[in-house]
Write a protein that holds these residues in place. Structure first.
Motif, PDB file in Angstrom:
ATOM      1  N   TYR A   1       0.811  -1.217   0.000  1.00 44.40           N
ATOM      2  CA  TYR A   1       0.000   0.000   0.000  1.00 44.40           C
ATOM      3  C   TYR A   1       0.843   1.265   0.000  1.00 44.40           C
ATOM      4  N   GLU A   2       0.238   2.334  -0.537  1.00 46.47           N
ATOM      5  CA  GLU A   2       0.706   3.695  -0.306  1.00 46.47           C
ATOM      6  C   GLU A   2      -0.385   4.307   0.566  1.00 46.47           C
ATOM      7  N   GLY A   3      -0.032   4.684   1.787  1.00 46.11           N
ATOM      8  CA  GLY A   3      -1.068   5.093   2.738  1.00 46.11           C
ATOM      9  C   GLY A   3      -1.917   3.887   3.083  1.00 46.11           C
ATOM     10  N   PHE A   4      -3.201   4.126   3.369  1.00 45.36           N
ATOM     11  CA  PHE A   4      -4.088   3.016   3.730  1.00 45.36           C
ATOM     12  C   PHE A   4      -5.187   2.789   2.707  1.00 45.36           C
ATOM     13  N   ASP A   5      -5.193   3.569   1.628  1.00 43.26           N
ATOM     14  CA  ASP A   5      -6.281   3.455   0.664  1.00 43.26           C
ATOM     15  C   ASP A   5      -5.853   3.108  -0.755  1.00 43.26           C
ATOM     16  N   LYS A   6      -4.534   3.163  -1.032  1.00 48.75           N
ATOM     17  CA  LYS A   6      -4.081   2.925  -2.401  1.00 48.75           C
ATOM     18  C   LYS A   6      -3.174   1.692  -2.453  1.00 48.75           C
ATOM     19  N   ILE A   7      -3.627   0.675  -3.167  1.00 40.37           N
ATOM     20  CA  ILE A   7      -2.825  -0.530  -3.359  1.00 40.37           C
ATOM     21  C   ILE A   7      -1.873  -0.285  -4.527  1.00 40.37           C
ATOM     22  N   LEU A   8      -0.573  -0.402  -4.266  1.00 38.04           N
ATOM     23  CA  LEU A   8       0.423  -0.218  -5.324  1.00 38.04           C
ATOM     24  C   LEU A   8       0.613  -1.497  -6.126  1.00 38.04           C
ATOM     25  N   ASN A   9       0.627  -2.640  -5.429  1.00 37.57           N
ATOM     26  CA  ASN A   9       0.702  -3.928  -6.117  1.00 37.57           C
ATOM     27  C   ASN A   9       0.227  -5.021  -5.182  1.00 37.57           C
ATOM     28  N   TYR A  10      -0.113  -6.152  -5.780  1.00 43.78           N
ATOM     29  CA  TYR A  10      -0.573  -7.280  -4.975  1.00 43.78           C
ATOM     30  C   TYR A  10      -0.382  -8.585  -5.730  1.00 43.78           C
ATOM     31  N   LYS A  11      -0.435  -9.662  -4.968  1.00 44.78           N
ATOM     32  CA  LYS A  11      -0.332 -11.013  -5.521  1.00 44.78           C
ATOM     33  C   LYS A  11      -1.224 -11.918  -4.682  1.00 44.78           C
ATOM     34  N   ILE A  12      -2.025 -12.746  -5.349  1.00 46.65           N
ATOM     35  CA  ILE A  12      -2.855 -13.729  -4.655  1.00 46.65           C
ATOM     36  C   ILE A  12      -2.639 -15.065  -5.342  1.00 46.65           C
ATOM     37  N   GLU A  13      -2.435 -16.082  -4.534  1.00 45.17           N
ATOM     38  CA  GLU A  13      -2.342 -17.416  -5.117  1.00 45.17           C
ATOM     39  C   GLU A  13      -3.092 -18.412  -4.249  1.00 45.17           C
ATOM     40  N   GLU A  14      -3.894 -19.213  -4.918  1.00 44.57           N
ATOM     41  CA  GLU A  14      -4.605 -20.275  -4.230  1.00 44.57           C
ATOM     42  C   GLU A  14      -3.593 -21.366  -3.893  1.00 44.57           C
ATOM     43  N   VAL A  15      -3.725 -21.958  -2.707  1.00 47.87           N
ATOM     44  CA  VAL A  15      -2.827 -23.024  -2.286  1.00 47.87           C
ATOM     45  C   VAL A  15      -3.652 -24.248  -1.907  1.00 47.87           C
ATOM     46  N   GLU A  16      -3.003 -25.404  -1.974  1.00 49.49           N
ATOM     47  CA  GLU A  16      -3.696 -26.652  -1.657  1.00 49.49           C
ATOM     48  C   GLU A  16      -4.229 -26.623  -0.226  1.00 49.49           C
ATOM     49  N   SER A  17      -3.379 -26.214   0.696  1.00 51.91           N
ATOM     50  CA  SER A  17      -3.755 -26.070   2.104  1.00 51.91           C
ATOM     51  C   SER A  17      -2.725 -25.171   2.762  1.00 51.91           C
ATOM     52  N   MET A  18      -3.066 -24.623   3.909  1.00 55.51           N
ATOM     53  CA  MET A  18      -2.096 -23.779   4.603  1.00 55.51           C
ATOM     54  C   MET A  18      -0.975 -24.634   5.187  1.00 55.51           C
ATOM     55  N   VAL A  19      -1.262 -25.859   5.561  1.00 53.45           N
ATOM     56  CA  VAL A  19      -0.204 -26.755   6.063  1.00 53.45           C
ATOM     57  C   VAL A  19       0.845 -26.952   4.976  1.00 53.45           C
ATOM     58  N   ALA A  20       0.398 -27.238   3.755  1.00 60.70           N
ATOM     59  CA  ALA A  20       1.330 -27.414   2.639  1.00 60.70           C
ATOM     60  C   ALA A  20       2.072 -26.107   2.338  1.00 60.70           C
ATOM     61  N   PHE A  21       1.370 -24.981   2.408  1.00 56.44           N
ATOM     62  CA  PHE A  21       1.983 -23.679   2.155  1.00 56.44           C
ATOM     63  C   PHE A  21       3.111 -23.410   3.142  1.00 56.44           C
ATOM     64  N   TYR A  22       2.858 -23.628   4.443  1.00 60.06           N
ATOM     65  CA  TYR A  22       3.883 -23.356   5.452  1.00 60.06           C
ATOM     66  C   TYR A  22       5.052 -24.342   5.347  1.00 60.06           C
ATOM     67  N   ALA A  23       4.763 -25.569   4.972  1.00 60.81           N
ATOM     68  CA  ALA A  23       5.835 -26.550   4.791  1.00 60.81           C
ATOM     69  C   ALA A  23       6.758 -26.119   3.643  1.00 60.81           C
ATOM     70  N   LEU A  24       6.156 -25.671   2.553  1.00 54.65           N
ATOM     71  CA  LEU A  24       6.933 -25.216   1.396  1.00 54.65           C
ATOM     72  C   LEU A  24       7.703 -23.939   1.736  1.00 54.65           C
ATOM     73  N   LYS A  25       7.075 -23.031   2.451  1.00 54.38           N
ATOM     74  CA  LYS A  25       7.719 -21.782   2.840  1.00 54.38           C
ATOM     75  C   LYS A  25       8.932 -22.046   3.735  1.00 54.38           C
ATOM     76  N   LYS A  26       8.828 -23.043   4.603  1.00 64.40           N
ATOM     77  CA  LYS A  26       9.916 -23.388   5.509  1.00 64.40           C
ATOM     78  C   LYS A  26      11.130 -23.921   4.743  1.00 64.40           C
ATOM     79  N   GLU A  27      10.867 -24.630   3.639  1.00 62.10           N
ATOM     80  CA  GLU A  27      11.943 -25.216   2.834  1.00 62.10           C
ATOM     81  C   GLU A  27      12.722 -24.156   2.063  1.00 62.10           C
ATOM     82  N   THR A  28      12.086 -23.036   1.731  1.00 59.24           N
ATOM     83  CA  THR A  28      12.773 -22.029   0.909  1.00 59.24           C
ATOM     84  C   THR A  28      13.368 -20.916   1.734  1.00 59.24           C
TER      85      THR A  28
END
Length: 168
Positions: A141-168
């Motif tokens: 964000y710039e301030g609290f009302d303007k999004i400068l950029n974003y990324k959203i990705e669907e994941v299989e599960s949060m358990v899998a997401f955190y496991a993958l994040k821990k590996e990298t």
């Protein structure tokens, strides 16, 4: 290097409605949102989520009934702090949603979500939540009302997401 502050956000859902709270004071005042806040020292993230739900809406959700469905990261231009938000959902709760000093709870039908009175990023990720999908999202964000950029990705599960994040 960014400093990280961990927060919780909880949504109670039925098949066709979601409970939101109108923030009465502090950060996010006059915005509809889920219920949550800071994780206290010596408190687990899931215990914080359960505690905040009770403090802000007077309903009880057991930690074992909360499903971690998302991980949101928010950064703000010029601010060295990243908001690391763990999002939980449940359809099991006890009690009646009741106004508190901080929040005014209200049920909304899925097709009547008040996006214009919510954070700007909600319109991007909230549909994932309503569909019960797990996802990771990052907003800058710039301030609290303007999004400068974003990324959203669907994941299989949060358990899998955190496991993958821990590996990298």
């Amino acid at each position: 290097m960014l400093l990280k502050k961990v927060y919780t956000l909880v949504f109670v859902k039925t098949e066709s409605q979601v409970l939101l709270g109108l923030k009465k004071r502090g950060f996010g005042v006059n915005k509809w949102n889920g219920f949550g806040g800071k994780v206290e020292p010596n408190e687990t993230i899931i215990d914080a989520a359960s505690r905040e739900m009770k403090e802000e809406s007077c309903i009880v959700v057991k930690p074992c009934d909360l499903k971690n469905i998302a991980h949101l990261e928010f950064t703000f231009e010029g601010d060295p702090v990243m908001m690391d938000v763990r999002v939980f959902a449940t359809n099991k709760f006890e009690g009646t949603p009741t106004d508190t000093e901080e929040m005014q709870p209200k049920w909304f039908k899925f097709d009547d979500i008040p996006y214009k009175d919510m954070w700007p990023d909600d319109r991007y990720w909230f549909p994932y939540l309503l569909q019960g999908k797990s996802f990771y999202a990052r907003f800058h964000y710039e301030g609290f009302d303007k999004i400068l950029n974003y990324k959203i990705e669907e994941v299989e599960s949060m358990v899998a997401f955190y496991a993958l994040k821990k590996e990298t």
